[in-house]
Design an enzyme around this catalytic site. Sequence first.
Site, PDB file in Angstrom:
ATOM      1  N   GLU A  63       7.035   6.103  12.100  1.00  0.00           N
ATOM      2  CA  GLU A  63       6.222   4.992  12.602  1.00  0.00           C
ATOM      3  C   GLU A  63       5.742   5.213  14.024  1.00  0.00           C
ATOM      4  OE1 GLU A  63       6.221   0.103  12.792  1.00  0.00           O
ATOM      5  OE2 GLU A  63       7.967   1.157  12.010  1.00  0.00           O
TER       6      GLU A  63
ATOM      7  N   LYS B 147       5.779  -2.005   7.270  1.00  0.00           N
ATOM      8  CA  LYS B 147       6.572  -3.085   6.681  1.00  0.00           C
ATOM      9  C   LYS B 147       6.403  -3.003   5.169  1.00  0.00           C
ATOM     10  CE  LYS B 147       9.070  -5.317   9.418  1.00  0.00           C
ATOM     11  NZ  LYS B 147      10.438  -4.861   9.236  1.00  0.00           N
TER      12      LYS B 147
END
Length: 482
Positions: free
Chosen positions: A288, A304
């Site tokens: 990420e 997410k």
Amino acid sequence: MSEAKQSADYPSTSGSQMLPLAQPLPKSLTAVEAYRRLLGRDHVVFFDSALPNDETGRYSFVAVDPFHWLTVEANGSDALGELARVWQPFSTPTRDDLPPFQGGAAGLLSYDLARSLEKIDPPKIDDLPVPAMAVGLYDVVLSFDHSTGESWIVSQGFPELNHHARLDRAEARTAQILQWLEEPPPSEQSRQEQGGSVQVELQAAQHPIEGEVVTSNFTAESYGNTVQRGIDYIYAGDAFQVNLAQRLLYPATALASELYLRLRERNAAPYAGFLDLGETQICSASPECFLTCRGGQVETRPIKGTRRRSPNAVADLFTGDDLRGSEKDRAENVMIVDLLRNDLSRVCRPESVHVAQLCSLETYAFVKHLTSVVRGELAEGVTPIDLLRASFPGGSITGAPKVRAMEIIAELEPTARGAYCGSLFYLGFDGQLDSSILIRTVTATGGWWQLPVGGGIVSQSSPSDEYRETWHKARGLLEALR
């Protein structure tokens, strides 16, 4: 600083008047090999695109021996103000013909840095403490372009500020690093690596996991109960989403630098990296991105939504379809996208903030994720440090609204997060910023390997499912530890 003899493999920089100085490295020298050869030198940092691609994993960088090292504890001091103070005197343009990081500030922003930005209670137990910020100013960087196969050593000549003095230092430092690349690396046991040989006594209760050496600061039941308390807060209107994690611990059995190589091999990721703080090392296989800023153009890529991959190819396709079709996972992602749009709007031209990608599927060795992309343009007079101040920590690992979510995290999680959910970053002398979010990350300190894993809790969450998801995320890390 010692003078070094130039090897025939390394062209001389003598006579060049352009700063920073840059010269090609031998094509046989890979980023991983440069990392290996420089281990044991002061504060090695490795920004490792272990899963190369032109969009998010084109470059890797290795830096060592910073001319200044700054450590700030989470005691209410203005850590980012301190960073600005030491970084700004060396502001300088860099060269367009080289990879983007050509020297600058690089290091760790731990999750607890948030306490210097917001009024958040300290963690109940911090038995494996990590600084809120640990940053070096690096005047020499080895850069590797995975797209073209080219690589360079780049030398700025700082902390000298006079042009001729900078040139002299840049040449001497280039020669010094090249000599280190040819010498046997010093023994790592002297520092890192001693600290990992004796385990510190832990204050937090540790619960063994059946069939594993690893322990957790939660039992399955207590983690489920904590998730339910998070859900209760959501139904009470305190938050829309809260990220909750369990801390896994494994007794250190090898050098942290060796652990990192195992981790990148088994769990390759575009935002992987290694940082040696001295007594503590950060080993990350993060997928990420937190923030990038180049030429005032800002991007963040929140993750997410997670599913464990199936070893069966056909079933694995359905795993991705299931994730894309999940209303719960999509809702988690959209909530964080809205939070990040608000964060960026604090420092970007409001009309420039937009969602460039929403809930796209990304595939890694052990899991699949939903990833979005939010972009903006910095407002006039705003610096990358202002951007960090407005956005840290990343919303994908706190929840929404951010401050209330962090208050709930401080209440419900029994131990400090440390580096986990913080950021490994560089801030170039030209103001270019790149940073990861430290998930899928092992912190080696006090004779322990600490690897928290967590997930976003929303009103539709199932405590048992959330507990299982943390173990899916831990799978690649645990395989590297054994």
